[in-house]
Design a protein around this motif. Structure first.
Motif, PDB file in Angstrom:
ATOM      1  N   LYS A 205       0.738  -1.131   0.016  1.00  0.00           N
ATOM      2  CA  LYS A 205       0.067  -0.383  -0.007  1.00  0.00           C
ATOM      3  C   LYS A 205       1.224   1.520  -0.236  1.00  0.00           C
ATOM      4  O   LYS A 205       0.865   1.689  -0.574  1.00  0.00           O
ATOM      5  CB  LYS A 205      -1.432  -0.001   1.565  1.00  0.00           C
ATOM      6  CG  LYS A 205      -2.647  -0.581   1.347  1.00  0.00           C
ATOM      7  CD  LYS A 205      -2.698  -0.703   2.520  1.00  0.00           C
ATOM      8  CE  LYS A 205      -3.671  -2.264   2.816  1.00  0.00           C
ATOM      9  NZ  LYS A 205      -4.057  -2.354   3.892  1.00  0.00           N
ATOM     10  N   ASN A 206       2.103   1.470   0.965  1.00  0.00           N
ATOM     11  CA  ASN A 206       2.365   2.017   0.708  1.00  0.00           C
ATOM     12  C   ASN A 206       4.190   1.894   1.395  1.00  0.00           C
ATOM     13  O   ASN A 206       4.670   2.482   2.202  1.00  0.00           O
ATOM     14  CB  ASN A 206       2.309   2.896   1.767  1.00  0.00           C
ATOM     15  CG  ASN A 206       2.683   4.658   1.656  1.00  0.00           C
ATOM     16  OD1 ASN A 206       3.811   5.176   0.699  1.00  0.00           O
ATOM     17  ND2 ASN A 206       1.835   5.876   2.813  1.00  0.00           N
ATOM     18  N   THR A 209       7.322   4.564   2.476  1.00  0.00           N
ATOM     19  CA  THR A 209       7.559   4.470   4.123  1.00  0.00           C
ATOM     20  C   THR A 209       7.387   3.569   5.042  1.00  0.00           C
ATOM     21  O   THR A 209       7.288   3.870   6.334  1.00  0.00           O
ATOM     22  CB  THR A 209       6.135   5.584   3.899  1.00  0.00           C
ATOM     23  OG1 THR A 209       4.624   4.820   4.168  1.00  0.00           O
ATOM     24  CG2 THR A 209       6.736   6.667   3.701  1.00  0.00           C
TER      25      THR A 209
END
Length: 212
Positions: A205-206, A209
Protein backbone atom coordinates in the motif's frame (compact mmCIF):
# COMPACT_ATOMS: atom_id res chain seq x y z
CA UNK A 1 -4.97 -21.82 -20.02
CA UNK A 2 -6.69 -19.00 -18.11
CA UNK A 3 -4.88 -15.79 -17.18
CA UNK A 4 -5.36 -16.62 -13.48
CA UNK A 5 -3.68 -20.03 -13.97
CA UNK A 6 -0.73 -18.46 -15.79
CA UNK A 7 -0.28 -15.90 -13.01
CA UNK A 8 -0.30 -18.64 -10.35
CA UNK A 9 1.93 -20.97 -12.37
CA UNK A 10 4.59 -18.35 -13.01
CA UNK A 11 4.46 -17.16 -9.39
CA UNK A 12 5.13 -20.73 -8.22
CA UNK A 13 7.98 -21.16 -10.72
CA UNK A 14 9.62 -17.86 -9.69
CA UNK A 15 9.47 -18.86 -6.03
CA UNK A 16 10.83 -22.32 -6.86
CA UNK A 17 14.02 -21.00 -8.48
CA UNK A 18 14.30 -18.19 -5.88
CA UNK A 19 13.89 -15.48 -8.52
CA UNK A 20 11.46 -14.04 -5.95
CA UNK A 21 12.45 -13.99 -2.29
CA UNK A 22 10.13 -13.00 0.56
CA UNK A 23 11.54 -11.88 3.92
CA UNK A 24 8.80 -10.03 5.87
CA UNK A 25 10.79 -10.14 9.12
CA UNK A 26 14.20 -9.35 7.58
CA UNK A 27 13.52 -6.80 4.83
CA UNK A 28 15.74 -6.06 1.86
CA UNK A 29 16.91 -2.53 1.03
CA UNK A 30 16.32 -1.55 -2.59
CA UNK A 31 18.61 0.78 -4.55
CA UNK A 32 15.99 3.51 -4.01
CA UNK A 33 16.47 3.16 -0.25
CA UNK A 34 13.02 1.60 0.22
CA UNK A 35 12.74 -1.19 2.77
CA UNK A 36 11.05 -4.17 1.17
CA UNK A 37 9.91 -7.65 2.26
CA UNK A 38 10.36 -8.88 -1.33
CA UNK A 39 13.22 -9.04 -3.81
CA UNK A 40 12.71 -10.02 -7.43
CA UNK A 41 15.34 -11.00 -10.01
CA UNK A 42 13.57 -12.38 -13.08
CA UNK A 43 16.87 -12.59 -14.97
CA UNK A 44 17.37 -15.90 -13.15
CA UNK A 45 14.68 -17.39 -15.42
CA UNK A 46 17.18 -17.22 -18.31
CA UNK A 47 19.25 -19.96 -16.65
CA UNK A 48 16.37 -22.48 -16.77
CA UNK A 49 15.56 -23.58 -20.32
CA UNK A 50 11.98 -24.76 -19.69
CA UNK A 51 11.05 -21.72 -17.63
CA UNK A 52 12.77 -19.38 -20.10
CA UNK A 53 10.64 -20.90 -22.86
CA UNK A 54 7.46 -20.72 -20.73
CA UNK A 55 7.97 -16.97 -20.16
CA UNK A 56 8.82 -16.38 -23.82
CA UNK A 57 5.73 -18.21 -25.11
CA UNK A 58 3.35 -16.59 -22.61
CA UNK A 59 4.69 -13.14 -23.48
CA UNK A 60 4.10 -14.00 -27.15
CA UNK A 61 0.53 -15.11 -26.39
CA UNK A 62 -0.07 -11.89 -24.46
CA UNK A 63 1.11 -9.85 -27.45
CA UNK A 64 -0.94 -11.82 -29.97
CA UNK A 65 -4.11 -11.59 -27.86
CA UNK A 66 -3.83 -7.97 -26.75
CA UNK A 67 -1.66 -6.20 -29.32
CA UNK A 68 -2.12 -8.01 -32.66
CA UNK A 69 -1.22 -4.80 -34.53
CA UNK A 70 2.37 -4.83 -33.17
CA UNK A 71 5.11 -4.81 -35.83
CA UNK A 72 8.31 -4.36 -33.79
CA UNK A 73 9.42 -5.65 -30.37
CA UNK A 74 11.42 -3.32 -28.11
CA UNK A 75 13.14 -4.60 -24.96
CA UNK A 76 13.89 -2.32 -22.01
CA UNK A 77 17.59 -2.43 -21.07
CA UNK A 78 19.03 -4.31 -19.46
CA UNK A 79 16.66 -6.77 -17.81
CA UNK A 80 14.38 -7.33 -20.80
CA UNK A 81 16.92 -7.40 -23.63
CA UNK A 82 17.33 -11.19 -23.68
CA UNK A 83 13.66 -12.05 -23.20
CA UNK A 84 12.60 -9.36 -25.67
CA UNK A 85 14.94 -10.79 -28.31
CA UNK A 86 13.56 -14.30 -27.69
CA UNK A 87 10.00 -12.99 -28.09
CA UNK A 88 10.85 -11.13 -31.30
CA UNK A 89 12.49 -14.26 -32.70
CA UNK A 90 9.46 -16.40 -31.86
CA UNK A 91 7.10 -13.89 -33.48
CA UNK A 92 9.36 -13.27 -36.47
CA UNK A 93 9.48 -9.52 -35.79
CA UNK A 94 12.27 -6.93 -35.82
CA UNK A 95 13.86 -6.22 -32.42
CA UNK A 96 15.44 -3.20 -30.79
CA UNK A 97 16.23 -2.26 -27.23
CA UNK A 98 16.03 1.00 -25.34
CA UNK A 99 18.76 2.26 -23.01
CA UNK A 100 17.92 4.26 -19.86
CA UNK A 101 19.62 7.26 -21.51
CA UNK A 102 21.54 7.98 -24.74
CA UNK A 103 25.12 6.69 -24.99
CA UNK A 104 27.77 9.30 -24.21
CA UNK A 105 29.95 8.11 -27.10
CA UNK A 106 29.73 6.92 -30.71
CA UNK A 107 26.36 7.73 -32.28
CA UNK A 108 24.81 8.62 -28.93
CA UNK A 109 21.97 6.14 -29.46
CA UNK A 110 19.31 5.50 -26.87
CA UNK A 111 17.45 3.04 -29.11
CA UNK A 112 19.74 0.26 -30.34
CA UNK A 113 18.77 -1.58 -33.49
CA UNK A 114 16.63 -0.12 -36.23
CA UNK A 115 13.08 1.10 -35.82
CA UNK A 116 11.36 3.39 -38.30
CA UNK A 117 9.14 6.34 -37.48
CA UNK A 118 5.50 5.26 -37.60
CA UNK A 119 6.25 1.66 -36.58
CA UNK A 120 3.79 0.03 -34.17
CA UNK A 121 5.97 -1.09 -31.25
CA UNK A 122 5.23 -3.46 -28.38
CA UNK A 123 7.55 -2.95 -25.41
CA UNK A 124 8.77 -5.98 -23.44
CA UNK A 125 9.73 -5.37 -19.81
CA UNK A 126 11.09 -7.64 -17.11
CA UNK A 127 9.72 -6.13 -13.90
CA UNK A 128 7.38 -3.22 -13.15
CA UNK A 129 7.96 -1.41 -9.85
CA UNK A 130 7.11 2.31 -9.94
CA UNK A 131 7.00 2.24 -13.75
CA UNK A 132 9.48 5.10 -14.12
CA UNK A 133 12.22 3.36 -16.13
CA UNK A 134 9.68 1.44 -18.23
CA UNK A 135 7.85 4.60 -19.23
CA UNK A 136 11.15 6.38 -20.04
CA UNK A 137 11.63 3.72 -22.72
CA UNK A 138 8.12 4.44 -24.03
CA UNK A 139 8.91 8.18 -24.14
CA UNK A 140 12.13 7.54 -26.10
CA UNK A 141 10.29 5.41 -28.67
CA UNK A 142 7.55 8.02 -29.05
CA UNK A 143 10.19 10.73 -29.48
CA UNK A 144 11.65 8.64 -32.32
CA UNK A 145 8.23 8.79 -34.01
CA UNK A 146 7.07 5.27 -33.10
CA UNK A 147 3.55 4.33 -32.06
CA UNK A 148 3.80 2.38 -28.79
CA UNK A 149 0.80 0.02 -28.82
CA UNK A 150 1.41 -1.27 -25.28
CA UNK A 151 3.72 -3.13 -22.93
CA UNK A 152 4.00 -6.72 -21.71
CA UNK A 153 6.00 -7.69 -18.62
CA UNK A 154 6.82 -10.82 -16.66
CA UNK A 155 5.96 -9.39 -13.25
CA UNK A 156 4.51 -6.34 -11.51
CA UNK A 157 4.35 -5.28 -7.88
CA UNK A 158 1.06 -3.55 -8.71
CA UNK A 159 1.90 -0.32 -6.92
CA UNK A 160 -0.86 2.30 -7.19
CA UNK A 161 1.80 4.85 -8.26
CA UNK A 162 2.71 2.63 -11.24
CA UNK A 163 -0.92 2.09 -12.25
CA UNK A 164 -1.44 5.85 -12.20
CA UNK A 165 1.75 6.50 -14.20
CA UNK A 166 0.75 4.01 -16.93
CA UNK A 167 -2.76 5.47 -17.10
CA UNK A 168 -1.40 9.03 -17.42
CA UNK A 169 1.05 7.92 -20.15
CA UNK A 170 -1.77 6.14 -22.02
CA UNK A 171 0.06 2.80 -22.03
CA UNK A 172 -1.85 -0.49 -21.70
CA UNK A 173 0.13 -2.95 -19.57
CA UNK A 174 -0.32 -6.74 -19.52
CA UNK A 175 1.71 -8.79 -17.03
CA UNK A 176 2.15 -12.56 -16.71
CA UNK A 177 2.19 -12.57 -12.92
CA UNK A 178 2.06 -10.20 -9.97
CA UNK A 179 2.63 -9.61 -6.29
CA UNK A 180 -0.76 -10.98 -5.13
CA UNK A 181 -0.20 -14.32 -6.85
CA UNK A 182 3.32 -14.65 -5.43
CA UNK A 183 1.99 -14.03 -1.91
CA UNK A 184 -0.85 -16.53 -2.48
CA UNK A 185 1.53 -19.22 -3.74
CA UNK A 186 4.02 -18.54 -0.94
CA UNK A 187 1.26 -18.95 1.66
CA UNK A 188 0.01 -22.19 0.03
CA UNK A 189 3.43 -23.82 0.21
CA UNK A 190 4.22 -22.61 3.74
CA UNK A 191 6.99 -20.30 2.50
CA UNK A 192 5.34 -17.57 4.60
CA UNK A 193 3.04 -17.80 7.62
CA UNK A 194 -0.57 -16.59 7.51
CA UNK A 195 0.19 -13.65 9.78
CA UNK A 196 2.98 -12.53 7.44
CA UNK A 197 0.45 -12.07 4.60
CA UNK A 198 -0.90 -9.00 6.40
CA UNK A 199 2.60 -7.51 6.62
CA UNK A 200 3.13 -8.07 2.90
CA UNK A 201 -0.21 -6.43 2.13
CA UNK A 202 0.65 -3.34 4.19
CA UNK A 203 3.99 -2.89 2.40
CA UNK A 204 2.36 -2.83 -1.03
CA UNK A 205 0.00 0.00 0.00
CA UNK A 206 2.80 2.44 0.82
CA UNK A 207 6.23 0.96 0.03
CA UNK A 208 8.18 4.23 0.23
CA UNK A 209 7.48 4.66 3.96
CA UNK A 210 7.10 1.01 5.05
CA UNK A 211 9.59 -0.06 7.70
CA UNK A 212 10.94 3.47 8.20
Amino acid sequence: MSTKNIKSQLAAKLLDIKAVKLQPTDPFTWASGWKSPIYTDNRKTLAYAQLRSFVKLELCHAIQENFPEAEVVAGVATGAIAQGALVADQLGMPFCYVRPKPKDHGMGNQIEGEVKAGAKVIVVEDLISTGGSSLKAVAALREAGCEVVGMVASFTYGFPVAEQAFAEAGVKLITLSDYEHVVEEAAKTGYIKDEEKAVLGEWRKNPSTWGV
